[in-house]
Design a protein around this motif. Structure first.
Motif, PDB file in Angstrom:
ATOM      1  N   GLU A 236     108.171 -52.972  82.168  1.00  0.00           N
ATOM      2  CA  GLU A 236     106.769 -53.113  82.537  1.00  0.00           C
ATOM      3  C   GLU A 236     105.956 -52.054  81.790  1.00  0.00           C
ATOM      4  O   GLU A 236     106.370 -50.902  81.740  1.00  0.00           O
ATOM      5  N   PRO A 237     104.806 -52.427  81.240  1.00  0.00           N
ATOM      6  CA  PRO A 237     103.987 -51.416  80.553  1.00  0.00           C
ATOM      7  C   PRO A 237     103.522 -50.330  81.510  1.00  0.00           C
ATOM      8  O   PRO A 237     103.332 -50.594  82.703  1.00  0.00           O
ATOM      9  N   LEU A 238     103.395 -49.129  80.980  1.00  0.00           N
ATOM     10  CA  LEU A 238     102.916 -48.008  81.800  1.00  0.00           C
ATOM     11  C   LEU A 238     101.510 -47.611  81.330  1.00  0.00           C
ATOM     12  O   LEU A 238     101.192 -47.732  80.131  1.00  0.00           O
ATOM     13  N   ALA A 239     100.707 -47.117  82.268  1.00  0.00           N
ATOM     14  CA  ALA A 239      99.376 -46.646  81.908  1.00  0.00           C
ATOM     15  C   ALA A 239      99.451 -45.203  81.460  1.00  0.00           C
ATOM     16  O   ALA A 239      98.705 -44.765  80.591  1.00  0.00           O
ATOM     17  N   ALA A 240     100.398 -44.450  82.053  1.00  0.00           N
ATOM     18  CA  ALA A 240     100.540 -43.041  81.697  1.00  0.00           C
ATOM     19  C   ALA A 240     101.990 -42.630  81.865  1.00  0.00           C
ATOM     20  O   ALA A 240     102.761 -43.328  82.531  1.00  0.00           O
ATOM     21  N   VAL A 241     102.355 -41.523  81.227  1.00  0.00           N
ATOM     22  CA  VAL A 241     103.710 -40.993  81.383  1.00  0.00           C
ATOM     23  C   VAL A 241     103.851 -40.536  82.839  1.00  0.00           C
ATOM     24  O   VAL A 241     102.994 -39.813  83.338  1.00  0.00           O
ATOM     25  N   LEU A 252     103.499 -42.360  74.965  1.00  0.00           N
ATOM     26  CA  LEU A 252     103.487 -43.820  75.097  1.00  0.00           C
ATOM     27  C   LEU A 252     102.965 -44.434  73.810  1.00  0.00           C
ATOM     28  O   LEU A 252     102.118 -43.850  73.136  1.00  0.00           O
ATOM     29  N   ALA A 253     103.508 -45.601  73.498  1.00  0.00           N
ATOM     30  CA  ALA A 253     103.031 -46.294  72.308  1.00  0.00           C
ATOM     31  C   ALA A 253     102.971 -47.782  72.599  1.00  0.00           C
ATOM     32  O   ALA A 253     103.481 -48.252  73.626  1.00  0.00           O
ATOM     33  N   VAL A 258     106.106 -49.053  75.127  1.00  0.00           N
ATOM     34  CA  VAL A 258     107.184 -48.253  74.527  1.00  0.00           C
ATOM     35  C   VAL A 258     106.981 -46.778  74.866  1.00  0.00           C
ATOM     36  O   VAL A 258     105.876 -46.250  74.752  1.00  0.00           O
ATOM     37  N   LEU A 259     108.064 -46.159  75.330  1.00  0.00           N
ATOM     38  CA  LEU A 259     108.023 -44.737  75.635  1.00  0.00           C
ATOM     39  C   LEU A 259     108.846 -44.019  74.559  1.00  0.00           C
ATOM     40  O   LEU A 259     109.979 -44.408  74.270  1.00  0.00           O
ATOM     41  N   VAL A 284     110.885 -46.504  86.606  1.00  0.00           N
ATOM     42  CA  VAL A 284     110.649 -47.086  85.283  1.00  0.00           C
ATOM     43  C   VAL A 284     111.971 -47.669  84.791  1.00  0.00           C
ATOM     44  O   VAL A 284     112.978 -46.978  84.757  1.00  0.00           O
ATOM     45  N   SER A 285     111.974 -48.951  84.467  1.00  0.00           N
ATOM     46  CA  SER A 285     113.232 -49.495  83.952  1.00  0.00           C
ATOM     47  C   SER A 285     113.097 -49.809  82.461  1.00  0.00           C
ATOM     48  O   SER A 285     112.080 -50.294  81.991  1.00  0.00           O
ATOM     49  N   VAL A 286     114.170 -49.483  81.757  1.00  0.00           N
ATOM     50  CA  VAL A 286     114.188 -49.563  80.301  1.00  0.00           C
ATOM     51  C   VAL A 286     114.920 -50.820  79.874  1.00  0.00           C
ATOM     52  O   VAL A 286     116.005 -51.122  80.371  1.00  0.00           O
TER      53      VAL A 286
END
Ligand SMILES: Nc1ncnc2c1ncn2[C@@H]1O[C@H](COP(=O)(O)OP(=O)(O)OP(=O)(O)O)[C@@H](O)[C@H]1O
Ligand SMILES: [Mg+2]
Lengths: 309, 253
Positions: A236-241, A252-253, A258-259, A284-286
């Motif tokens: 899932e996309p993240l808004a912030a670390v 984040l990219a 992408v982390l 957070v799942s990768v």
């Protein structure tokens, strides 16, 4: 300890007007392997040719083993062996005779036992009575190396020794170079294969457009630039670390999908295990992992581009 | 002097000679034999004698000089041109040798080969004509001096030449005419006065005259002048070689 080769403010303009070297200074320490990198036409061969006496400098000077290469050329040159970039060899002669010839040129008395040892170490002993023209390209290159070693030089210049050489032979050559270094021979090689410099060299010099851009201890260079990057593609996309993992070199990219984790390969712990655990805790799942190391190639390219622009 | 290095070049060049010994020796011997058949027997039978010497015998010194000059120039020029051409000259330029030592190796080998062939021709000639050698020591001295100075010239040509055409042109355009016009096959006393005077400007005339004197004790120009001429020529070649060495002309960029 004073350097075995000292290049002082060396410049070279060819008759055509090409400036091949522009005020190059460089010290080479006894017993080291120095790799010279640089794009085509950078001036690597010109630099080597001046040190060895093939090309006359326009200005500046070179001291080899304490001897000026122009004023005291005999003493300077007898310390040096050169394997040129182009394969040039007396085609009609036998391997053994060509090697004997070079030894003679350098004023050394005949010593076939020593030459046998040299040919053995290059796997050429079986070919000693073959004519040079009957040899393959890789064998010819080894004959050139044998010739350069025939007078027991203290300094060996290898101008692209592994161009057009197969993988096995390349490994053999690397081994040979290391053995020579262990015997105390100083080695300067040029190459376009960065992995070769990475594998072999103690120090790395980068030349471009007739200038030395950088000369650096390889380990230090790798440490400075040998950083690794771990790319984690997220479910899932993240808004912030996530807060629990900030301050560890994460970014984040690609719109949060992408982390990226930057870390130092030389560090005691990379921190990856903890990071993965902490990320799992934070929910957070990768989905996928990918890691890449910045190589000398990156360093080299970025250097060349940076100055080129 | 770095004798080991000079010897290395000398030996290397001589082994090149011996590898091609058949063509090195056979062709000059055949061409000399042909000269004897044509000039000595066919034409010579109509010419009584030159200055009291049978025509066949008269031309021997000139023929030997012709071969020595050609051989010296072509061996030495090829000897140094070939490494330049295939690139192995890098070894000579990076070796701890002075340029004069390099020259000594190449010129020594070229001169040796020229002298060897001269002696073979002398032997061949002795089958055709009745040879006398009045001053054997001088004969050898002239032979050596000529071989060395023209090998030096050949060396200079080999450094100068940029391609094989140039390498072959000079011997063809220079050596052969100079030898023919230098009295190899006639005495300049046989020429009209004007042309006899012109040939005095031909340096090869002095060589042939001196060399012929060592055989038959007769000379067109005083022997001392012949020796002086060779000496001057030798000095000029050495001067040019020294200049090439100083400047790296056409060998070091
Ligand atoms: N003999 C020469 N005459 C004129 N210019 C030359 C000569 N040799 C080299 N150059 C020029 O000098 C510059 C440097 O050439 P050099 O051969 O030293 O490069 P290099 O770094 O060895 O390249 P490469 O990786 O292709 O071997 C180039 O621009 C080249 O064109
Ligand atoms: Mg090069």
């Amino acid at each position: 300890m004073s350097p075995i080769v000292s290049v002082e403010n060396l410049s070279k303009s060819y008759a055509s007007g090409t400036v091949a070297l522009a005020n190059v200074s460089l010290d080479i320490e006894a017993g080291e392997i120095l790799a010279l990198l640089g794009p085509n036409g950078a001036g690597k061969t010109t630099l080597i040719s001046i040190i060895c006496g093939l090309v006359m400098p326009t200005s500046g000077r070179v001291i080899v083993g304490g001897h000026d290469t122009v004023k005291d050329y005999r003493a300077a040159r007898s310390l040096i062996g050169l394997v040129p970039q182009e394969i040039s060899i007396e085609v009609f002669e036998t391997v053994m005779n060509s090697v004997r010839f070079t030894r003679g040129l350098f004023g050394k008395r005949p010593d076939d036992a020593y030459l046998e040892q040299v040919l053995q170490s290059l796997s050429l002993w079986d070919k000693r009575d073959a004519r040079n023209m009957e040899l393959s390209g890789g064998m010819k290159r080894r004959v050139l190396i044998a010739k350069a070693l025939s007078h027991g030089p203290r300094i060996l210049f290898l101008d692209e020794p592994t161009a057009g050489v197969d993988v096995n032979l390349r490994r053999d050559m690397w081994q040979l170079v290391r053995r020579l270094r262990d015997d105390g021979v100083t080695i300067i090689l040029t190459t376009h294969y960065i992995e070769e410099a990475e594998e072999m060299a103690d120090r790395i010099g980068v030349i471009d457009k007739g200038r030395v851009m950088l000369v650096e201890d390889k380990e230090r260079l790798m440490r400075q630039l040998g950083r690794k990057q771990l790319r984690m593609e997220l479910q899932e996309p993240l808004a912030a670390v996530p807060d629990s993992v900030t301050g560890r070199g994460l970014s984040l990219a690609e719109e949060g999908r992408v982390l990226i984790y930057d870390y130092d390969t030389q560090a005691e712990r990379t921190g990856i295990t903890r990071l993965i655990a902490d990320l799992a805790q934070a929910g957070v799942s990768v989905r996928d992992l990918d890691s890449r190391q910045s190589s000398l190639e990156d360093v080299f390219l970025s250097l060349v581009e940076e100055r080129g622009s | 002097m770095n004798w080991i290095s000079i010897w290395a070049i000398y030996r290397f060049e001589m082994s090149r000679t011996f590898r091609t010994i058949a063509q090195s020796v056979v062709s000059p011997v055949i061409s000399t034999a042909l000269y004897f058949v044509v000039f000595g027997s066919a034409i010579g039978s109509r010419i009584e004698s030159v200055e009291g010497i049978g025509y066949g015998a008269f031309i021997v010194p000139g023929l030997i000089m012709l071969t020595v000059l050609q051989q010296a120039v072509s061996n030495a020029s090829f000897g140094i041109y070939f490494p330049k051409f295939i690139g192995t000259i890098y070894e000579l330029l990076t070796a701890p040798m002075s340029f004069l030592e390099v020259v000594a190796g190449y010129v020594g080998a070229a001169a040796t080969k020229a002298v060897m062939i001269a002696l073979i021709i002398l032997l061949t000639a002795s089958f055709f004509v009745d040879l006398r050698i009045a001053h054997p020591v001088w004969m050898v001295a002239f032979l050596l001096l000529t071989a060395v100075s023209f090998s030096l010239l050949g060396f200079i040509i080999g450094i100068w030449a940029r391609n094989f055409e140039q390498l072959q042109l000079v011997p063809l355009l220079m050596i052969t005419p100079l030898v023919f016009l230098g009295g190899a096959f006639y005495s300049s006393t046989m020429l009209p006065p004007f042309w006899a005077a012109v040939t005095r400007f031909n340096p090869v005339l002095y060589l042939i005259s001196g060399f012929r004197w060592s055989f038959y004790d007769m000379a067109e120009v005083p022997v001392a002048i012949s020796l002086l001429a060779i000496g001057v020529f030798l000095a000029a070649c050495l001067g040019i070689v020294w200049w090439i060495f100083r400047t790296g002309w056409r060998i070091r960029q």
